[in-house]
Design a protein around this motif. Structure first.
Motif, short mmCIF file in Angstrom:
data_model
loop_
_atom_site.label_atom_id
_atom_site.label_comp_id
_atom_site.label_asym_id
_atom_site.label_seq_id
_atom_site.Cartn_x
_atom_site.Cartn_y
_atom_site.Cartn_z
N THR A 91 -47.15 17.50 50.89
CA THR A 91 -46.76 18.74 50.23
C THR A 91 -47.80 19.84 50.46
OG1 THR A 91 -46.43 17.22 48.41
CG2 THR A 91 -45.64 19.41 48.07
N GLU A 95 -49.04 23.32 48.50
CA GLU A 95 -48.91 24.06 47.25
C GLU A 95 -49.69 25.36 47.41
OE1 GLU A 95 -47.43 22.62 44.37
OE2 GLU A 95 -47.73 24.45 43.21
N TYR A 113 -36.48 32.09 49.95
CA TYR A 113 -37.08 30.75 49.88
C TYR A 113 -36.04 29.66 50.17
CZ TYR A 113 -41.73 31.87 47.97
OH TYR A 113 -43.01 32.29 47.80
N THR A 168 -36.10 27.94 53.38
CA THR A 168 -37.26 27.13 53.77
C THR A 168 -37.31 25.78 53.08
OG1 THR A 168 -38.78 27.83 52.02
CG2 THR A 168 -38.56 29.30 53.92
N ALA A 206 -38.43 25.42 50.08
CA ALA A 206 -39.54 25.42 49.12
C ALA A 206 -39.03 25.59 47.69
CB ALA A 206 -40.50 26.57 49.44
N PHE A 264 -45.48 28.45 45.41
CA PHE A 264 -44.43 27.64 46.02
C PHE A 264 -45.00 26.26 46.31
CE2 PHE A 264 -46.20 29.45 50.03
CZ PHE A 264 -46.37 28.29 50.78
N SER A 265 -44.08 25.31 46.37
CA SER A 265 -44.45 23.95 46.72
C SER A 265 -43.41 23.50 47.74
CB SER A 265 -44.37 23.07 45.47
OG SER A 265 -44.60 21.74 45.82
N THR A 266 -43.89 22.93 48.84
CA THR A 266 -42.92 22.54 49.86
C THR A 266 -43.45 21.39 50.70
OG1 THR A 266 -41.51 23.39 51.64
CG2 THR A 266 -43.78 24.19 51.60
N TRP A 285 -44.01 25.25 55.61
CA TRP A 285 -44.91 25.97 54.71
C TRP A 285 -45.30 27.34 55.26
CZ3 TRP A 285 -49.71 27.49 56.34
CH2 TRP A 285 -50.29 26.81 57.42
N SER A 304 -42.71 29.84 54.24
CA SER A 304 -42.81 30.06 52.80
C SER A 304 -44.01 30.95 52.48
CB SER A 304 -42.95 28.73 52.05
OG SER A 304 -41.80 27.96 52.26
#
Lengths: 425, 426
Positions: A36, A38, A87, A90, A92, A107-109, A113, A116
């Motif tokens: 991930t 962040e 978003y 993506t 995210a 955002f968290s993905t 990334w 994002s």
């Protein structure tokens, strides 16, 4: 552009601080093996910042309570599109929050990334407020305020803050009031945006699965250089003592709730880290689950497992220690706590338990460094305090029982305490 | 991903799930007893974890046990009690840091596990009774917890709603029980249920983290493989809830500012991943139908989201609404659901939803806690898919499947918690 490496050899961890020519500092923590990413794009601007001046304003100006949170909501609307729709392409998960002294867009993905990050940097630098959209938001935020009004835990906490603080804006709810938000206009939002969303007052924090060179490349392309506007925020002179010793409210609750607070002077920098460690250890020593007082209260049924404590603080602005829980007799809990504080001040603290709690806290730090979100959040928090993520571990290693005894007088002064109780209707 | 998963039966109805990934610094250890939700045992099952983590046969004082765990780098043992469809889960969870991260290189995992096993298998019993004082206090705590469920209005409303949504089914029973049941519980009830759990409950043990704790895991295997087991409960996790003949509307009043509304729909649609995708498209993302239309465009709710309870085949739409907007919100939600049934969503919306879900699934890899939860959920479905494998399944779902799935859901119950006034007065 210069780059610093912040490292802690004992923990085997490091991250980079890059001073970008735009005025923004970038905090980048690559965490091997994590999938991930962040990110937080944060400004040192929260609900308490209602009075400020810059080179442009001249004199100090005051803005309505709740405007930082309102601005956070509105920034998600671009002129041509909704940010969530961007978003969506993506994968995210995007969000934002406003605290008493910070606003952050996150955002968290685990995919895309870079795209994002581009969206994040773009929309936060592109405000678009119209009268129509600002008016529309009032309904949603009013509903949010009403939802919080239904939470007895939150009301118990907010009442305590209102009892402890006389003039400081921390006593006002982050979302403001239905009345105060009705005074918010697009012009005021632009004023606050242009003041606090200056890159010199912001930071970008990104942790996890990330590539430092790619972050810099994206920042080079998208950041719009900001000129330093010499922002100054001001707070009313807050008296040392509390406004009220006791405040009560009534709610449909199963068991009465209580929060006991001890107000102390604000501090910042390394002193803030030290104070945080001391406060945490002292609360554990005085009333934590390993303490004689906790045993006494628990065995007599005066507290149950819905019990906890926290340091409630903002760097350079406010600091207090808060102990909360459920009890059928909150006044008795307060009375026993005060008695224990007086005893420890007189007899000193248990040195063996002090060492035990230091070790326990060290375990907590190890656990927290195993979490991408926590690492990204901690970088922002320590950055705004002018320290590093690892300072707390270093302060923990260095703190002595004598340091804690000194802090006890400042942090747990009975004269500067208050209790908030929520009774059953 | 370097995650490894192994599931082994170590006793009759006792499974050990081991999931290791070297990037994790702690190891999360969970030991859970699973039984069918029943009124006559629900309170004892809720009380037992609270009571057992208080002391054990070796350390009979709660404070001393807390101190023991504090020395072990702040490792604590949490009591777990929750519902899983028609079942009740009673258990324990602890997360010691890996032995290689201790300050002096000392081994702590074996002592943490030894104390945990003492709590569970060698409790603080005297003359066939649990410590009387702790029993009294923990019983009162359970009563307080049940009474305090009213504090958080959204979860309280859902708890009440479930009693109507699943009326006549075990899932209608609150996993904490009721005040009346909790007040009646005795030492004998709790001891009887304790013995029952060891003998006949399904037991799921999960160890998830950085690994390197083989000796501690062997201690768990050894202790649980020695249990005398009989009449082990057969667990069928998925039991779809039957849809009611006509939609039930329930309205309750309370001193609240904002109304809470739960609209539920039920279906026997077999593929849970299609159901999940449909639910997310409808109301599981910030760009979903419900969020973007009912909350953002119409400003009818502060929150409005959908979730799918796969073990009960039930879709729940959860919203916080101003009382005067209840009817409008209800109609707007129904319109969005009907729109999905008619296929009124773009390929882009569907693909974006897939991307969002797949990303959310993959984020489970980054926490030993979430990874453990992921594989526990897989066990309830009789599968052991990794997040990447489920992402592949999600990517293969077609819009026709989503439409077919959406159409299969039938309205069942509408539950509203609202301010104290006439329920019919909108």
């Amino acid at each position: 552009m210069n780059r610093e490496i912040i490292r802690n050899d004992a923990l085997g961890e490091q991250y980079s601080v890059i001073h970008h020519p735009s005025g923004l500092d970038l905090l980048i923590w690559k965490m091997e093996g994590f999938s991930t990413t962040e990110a937080l794009f944060a400004t040192k601007y929260g609900s308490i910042n209602t009075r400020f001046r810059t080179d442009k304003t001249g004199d100090f100006i005051d803005v309505p309570e709740g405007i930082a949170h309102y601005l956070e909501h509105k920034l998600f609307e671009n002129e041509d599109t909704d940010v969530f729709d961007l978003y969506a392409k993506t994968g995210a998960s995007a969000n934002a929050f406003t605290s008493f002294d910070e606003t952050a867009y996150t955002f968290s993905t685990s995919d895309n990334w870079e795209q994002s990050l581009e969206i994040l940097l773009d929309f936060v630098q592109k405000p678009y407020f119209t009268k129509e959209s600002v008016d529309k938001e009032q309904g949603i935020i009013a509903q949010e305020i009403k939802m919080y009004d239904d939470s007895p835990e939150r009301q118990c906490f907010l009442n305590l803050i209102r009892a402890m603080y006389v003039d400081h804006p921390v006593r006002i709810d982050i979302a403001g009031t239905v009345e105060s938000i009705s005074r918010i206009t697009p012009e005021l939002l632009y004023d606050c945006y242009n003041t606090f969303y200056n890159l010199n007052n912001m930071v970008l924090s990104i942790a996890g699965n990330v590539d430092e060179d790619r972050v810099i490349e994206i920042c080079d392309r998208l950041l719009k250089p900001s000129k330093n506007i010499n922002l100054e925020t001001a707070f009313p002179q807050e008296p040392e003592g509390v406004g009220r010793k006791k405040i009560t409210a009534k709610f449909p609750v199963g068991v009465p709730l209580f929060s006991i607070g001890f107000k102390s002077k604000p501090c910042s920098g390394v002193e803030y880290e030290k104070r945080g460690i001391a406060a945490s250890l002292l609360m554990q020593l005085l009333i934590g689950s390993t303490s004689p007082l906790h045993k006494e209260l628990f065995d007599e049924g005066l507290i149950n497992s819905q019990f906890g404590f926290e340091e409630f603080s903002g760097t350079g602005s406010f600091f207090s220690c808060i102990i909360s829980g459920e009890s059928h007799d909150p006044e008795e809990v307060r009375s026993r706590l005060m008695k224990e504080i007086r005893r420890v001040k007189k007899e000193g603290l248990d040195r063996e338990r002090f060492e035990m709690l230091k070790r326990s806290k060290y375990g907590g730090i190890i656990r927290s460094l195993n979490n991408v979100e926590n690492c990204a959040d901690s970088m922002v928090e320590s950055y705004f305090n002018g320290t590093s993520v690892f300072d707390s571990a270093e302060q923990l290693a260095a703190i002595t029982p004598e340091d804690c005894m000194k802090a006890l007088d400042e942090l747990f002064n009975e004269d500067n305490s208050a209790i908030s109780i929520v009774e059953t209707i | 991903m370097s995650v490894s998963f192994k599931r082994t039966q170590i006793g009759k109805g006792i499974n050990l799930n081991e999931i290791y990934d070297p990037k994790f610094k702690p190891n999360n250890i969970r030991i859970k007893f699973i039984t069918r939700l029943r009124e006559d045992s629900v309170c004892a099952n809720a009380l037992l974890p609270l009571l057992l983590v208080t002391s054990n046969s070796e350390i009979k004082s709660r404070t001393e046990l807390s101190q023991k765990f504090a020395w072990l780098y702040g490792t604590s043992v949490g009591a777990v009690s929750n519902a899983l469809g028609d079942y009740q889960v009673s258990g324990f969870s602890t997360s010691p840091i890996g032995d290689k991260y201790t300050m002096g290189g000392e081994i702590i995992s074996t002592e943490v596990v030894r104390q945990l096993l003492l709590c569970i298998l060698s409790p603080d019993l005297t003359d066939g009774k649990f410590n009387e004082n702790y029993f009294r206090l923990r019983k009162q705590e359970l009563i307080d917890n049940i009474a305090a469920s009213v504090n958080e209005k959204r979860s309280y409303a859902f708890l009440k709603a479930k009693a109507d949504i699943f009326e006549g089914e075990p899932a209608a029973i609150s996993p904490s029980g009721t005040l009346e049941l909790a007040q009646k519980i005795s030492q004998e009830d709790v001891l009887r249920q304790y013995k029952y759990l060891l003998r006949s409950a399904a037991i799921e043990i999960t160890v998830c983290g950085g690994g390197g704790i083989d000796e501690a895991v062997d201690m768990i295997k050894d202790a649980f493989s020695k249990l005398e087991r009989e009449n082990v409960e057969e667990i069928v996790y998925r039991t779809n809830s039957p849809v009611k003949d006509s939609v039930r509307e329930v309205c309750e009043k309370m001193s609240v500012n904002q109304s809470k509304m739960f609209m539920t729909y039920k279906s026997d649609y077999p593929d849970i991943y299609v159901c999940k995708l449909f639910t997310m498209l409808l109301g599981g993302t910030p760009f979903s139908k419900l969020f973007s239309n009912v909350r953002e465009k119409l400003s009818l709710c502060y929150y409005c989201s959908a979730m799918y309870m796969d073990l009960k085949g039930t879709l729940v739409i959860d919203s916080g609404v101003e009382t005067q907007n209840i009817q409008k919100a209800k109609e707007a939600i129904e319109l969005q659901l009907e729109a999905v049934c008619r296929g009124e969503f773009t390929d882009e919306e569907l693909e974006n939803t897939k991307l969002y879900i797949c990303g959310a699934f993959r984020s489970n890899y980054d926490s030993e806690w979430d990874t453990a939860g992921w594989f526990e959920a897989q066990n309830t479905r009789g599968t052991s898919y990794t997040p990447d494998e489920v992402a592949e399944i999600i990517r293969g779902i077609t819009r026709e499947q989503v439409i077919e799935c959406a159409k299969s859901f039938k309205a069942d119950t509408v539950y509203i918690l609202r301010p104290e006034e006439d329920c019919s007065n909108e």
